[in-house]
Design an enzyme around this catalytic site. Structure first.
Site, PDB file in Angstrom:
ATOM      1  N   ARG A  75       0.853  -1.208   0.000  1.00 46.25           N
ATOM      2  CA  ARG A  75       0.000   0.000   0.000  1.00 46.25           C
ATOM      3  C   ARG A  75       0.881   1.248   0.000  1.00 46.25           C
ATOM      4  O   ARG A  75       0.584   2.242  -0.650  1.00 46.25           O
ATOM      5  CB  ARG A  75      -0.943   0.012   1.203  1.00 46.25           C
ATOM      6  N   TYR A 127     -16.020  15.811 -17.781  1.00 45.35           N
ATOM      7  CA  TYR A 127     -16.248  14.373 -17.797  1.00 45.35           C
ATOM      8  C   TYR A 127     -17.299  14.059 -16.720  1.00 45.35           C
ATOM      9  O   TYR A 127     -17.257  14.625 -15.617  1.00 45.35           O
ATOM     10  CB  TYR A 127     -14.931  13.652 -17.494  1.00 45.35           C
ATOM     11  N   ASP A 201      -6.978  17.802 -16.330  1.00 47.85           N
ATOM     12  CA  ASP A 201      -7.265  16.433 -16.764  1.00 47.85           C
ATOM     13  C   ASP A 201      -6.774  16.316 -18.213  1.00 47.85           C
ATOM     14  O   ASP A 201      -7.347  16.902 -19.122  1.00 47.85           O
ATOM     15  CB  ASP A 201      -8.780  16.193 -16.674  1.00 47.85           C
ATOM     16  N   LYS A 226      -7.135   4.913 -20.661  1.00 48.90           N
ATOM     17  CA  LYS A 226      -7.351   5.324 -22.053  1.00 48.90           C
ATOM     18  C   LYS A 226      -6.066   5.155 -22.874  1.00 48.90           C
ATOM     19  O   LYS A 226      -5.586   4.052 -23.021  1.00 48.90           O
ATOM     20  CB  LYS A 226      -7.865   6.768 -22.076  1.00 48.90           C
TER      21      LYS A 226
HETATM   22  C1  LIG Z   1     -12.183   8.164 -18.477  1.00 43.83           C
HETATM   23  C2  LIG Z   1     -11.954   9.520 -18.020  1.00 43.83           C
HETATM   24  C3  LIG Z   1     -11.761   9.803 -16.658  1.00 43.83           C
HETATM   25  C4  LIG Z   1     -11.871   8.740 -15.591  1.00 43.83           C
HETATM   26  O1  LIG Z   1     -10.954   7.723 -15.742  1.00 43.83           O
HETATM   27  P1  LIG Z   1     -11.229   6.230 -15.218  1.00 43.83           P
HETATM   28  O2  LIG Z   1      -9.926   5.551 -15.437  1.00 43.83           O
HETATM   29  O3  LIG Z   1     -12.355   5.693 -16.031  1.00 43.83           O
HETATM   30  O4  LIG Z   1     -11.593   6.346 -13.782  1.00 43.83           O
HETATM   31  C5  LIG Z   1     -11.508  11.108 -16.297  1.00 43.83           C
HETATM   32  N1  LIG Z   1     -11.463  12.092 -17.201  1.00 43.83           N
HETATM   33  C6  LIG Z   1     -11.643  11.862 -18.519  1.00 43.83           C
HETATM   34  C7  LIG Z   1     -11.565  12.998 -19.475  1.00 43.83           C
HETATM   35  C8  LIG Z   1     -11.904  10.570 -18.967  1.00 43.83           C
HETATM   36  O5  LIG Z   1     -12.106  10.361 -20.253  1.00 43.83           O
END
Ligand SMILES: *Cc1c(COP(=O)(O)O)cnc(C)c1O
Length: 440
Positions: A75, A127, A201, A226
């Site tokens: 952890r 998002y 982000d 992603k």
């Molecule tokens: C998918 C996504 C997230 C969240 O990511 P996860 O790995 O699904 O928790 C946050 N911001 C954007 C722009 C995303 O496309």
């Protein structure tokens, strides 16, 4: 880890006093030049005792030994996770990177430093998951959240004050593909409040195309689910920071809540990220061609690589490419549904960044949890179709899309060319059904 004294000049300690891989050391000796990103992505120096080419998976919760040893409990830290964090810090132009179990996990770690009474300025086209978390913090955490149109610098400036604790940005947004001026807003936020934390982000671009820290942001974070992983086979979130004190606060949260990325997933992400450059280049080239194809057929296309995008210049000034997500409108919800149901290569799915091409109707899928009134307020067209372009052969992709457009009745084939039809013109037939999926 010990560093031979010969390369002591290149020693790069992270905040825990660990040696970072001697990056960009091997590219430096001759001319001091840093390796290009495509090289850095595949180049790793894990310092493994057997010089393993692939970083070993330390599938162990505990490490024996007394106090003061580098690892004791996963952890708090794990060698495979550390290897990934050091690699990612290099890729993100950050002094430190931290990896957690999902993109939303990263957003949670960042927003956990907020206290009751704090004020957050953020976008109105976020998002869905981010929106949900901020709404929770507003309702239960005593945090003030101001949603403004972050595409307009003067509107953001008007919302900023000495009370602003955090600015949370996303660019490009999706599926509206709105661009936010990272550098302009970062300067304005720090001017209004020097302590203000600007977090970006960066999921839609990945560090291959955009580096928010270089543009003045304090924190960059993204979903590793992603583009970084690229194969939709893991979930991860990455946080990149330059300020030591911020890194310590985020690490404290990760160690306290136990959201650090598991060793196996860290290994998978280390593997996936190596091909980020080739995947992104190919996906982007395909996306550009498809955007042109759709625009030339008369559809309203949103893609920051198109000169017709109203913020083309702004995006171009802060990113090295347009990415591989685009959206277009057809003029009719029924027609859009038929198109989405008629493609074969473009799979119906939420998410993006995978090697496979995906198609979705945000109002029916990823954004279905936002009520219709709010969608309308945010000018989210009900008929909008989102394409997340993969690495398949371009001709096959265009062919798949063309056939879907014809089957749906959006265009008519006359000889070799397509002629756009009016939305109401034709009845469609479908093989598949559009699922209504809630925001993941
Ligand atoms: C998918 C996504 C997230 C969240 O990511 P996860 O790995 O699904 O928790 C946050 N911001 C954007 C722009 C995303 O496309």
């Amino acid at each position: 880890m010990s560093t031979p004294s010969g390369i002591a000049a290149l020693k790069h300690l992270d905040l825990d006093g660990h040696d970072l891989p001697p990056s960009p050391a091997p590219s430096s000796p001759s001319n001091g030049r840093k390796y290009a990103l495509a090289t850095e992505l595949v180049y790793t120096d894990s310092g493994d005792q057997y010089n393993a080419s692939s970083v070993p998976i330390y599938q162990s919760a505990t490490f024996k030994g007394g106090p003061g040893q580098e690892y004791d409990y996963t952890r708090s830290g794990n060698p495979t996770r550390t290897a990934l964090e050091r690699h990612m810090a290099k890729i993100m132009n950050a002094n430190r990177a931290l990896v957690v179990s999902s993109g939303m996990g990263a957003c949670d770690v960042i927003t956990r430093i907020l206290k009751p009474g704090d004020e957050v300025v953020t976008g109105d086209d976020l998002y869905g998951g981010t929106n949900r978390l901020l709404t929770y913090l507003k309702t239960h955490g005593g945090i003030t959240v101001k949603h403004v149109d972050t595409t307009k610098l003067d509107i953001v400036k008007a919302a900023l004050s000495a009370k602003t604790t955090m600015v949370l940005l996303e660019t490009p947004t999706n599926p509206l593909i709105k661009i936010v001026d990272i550098s302009g807003i970062s300067s304005a936020a720090h001017e209004a409040s020097p302590e203000c934390i600007v977090a970006v982000d960066n999921t839609m671009m990945s560090p291959y195309l955009q580096n928010p820290l270089d543009l003045g942001a304090d924190v960059t974070y993204e979903s590793g689910t992603k583009y970084l992983s690229g194969h939709h086979d893991l979930m991860a979130g990455i946080i990149g920071i330059n300020r030591a004190e911020l890194g310590e606060r985020f690490y404290f949260m990760i160690n306290s809540t136990g959201c650090g990325l598991a060793p196996f997933d860290s290994w998978l992400l280390l593997r996936g990220v190596k091909t980020l450059a080739v995947r992104m280049e190919k996906q982007q080239t395909n996306a550009m061609a498809i955007a042109n194809f759709l625009e030339s057929r008369g559809f309203k296309v949103r893609y920051p690589g198109l000169k017709s995008h109203s913020q083309y210049a702004l995006h171009d000034s802060q990113a090295r490419g347009a990415g591989a997500v685009l959206s277009f409108e057809t003029g009719s919800v029924a027609l859009s549904e038929r198109i989405v149901e008629s493609t074969k290569l473009f799979g119906i799915s939420v998410s993006f960044g995978c090697v496979n091409s995906l198609i979705s109707m945000p109002c029916r899928m990823s954004h279905a949890s936002i009520d219709p009134a709010t969608r309308k307020e945010r000018s989210l067209p009900e008929d909008i179709i989102r394409l997340c372009v993969g690495i398949e052969d371009l001709t096959d992709l265009v062919d798949d899309l063309s056939q879907a457009l014809v089957r749906a009745g959006a265009v008519r084939l006359t000889g070799d060319s397509f002629v756009a039809l009016d939305a109401e013109d034709v009845e469609g037939q479908t093989g598949r059904t559009t699922q209504v999926v809630d925001e993941p």
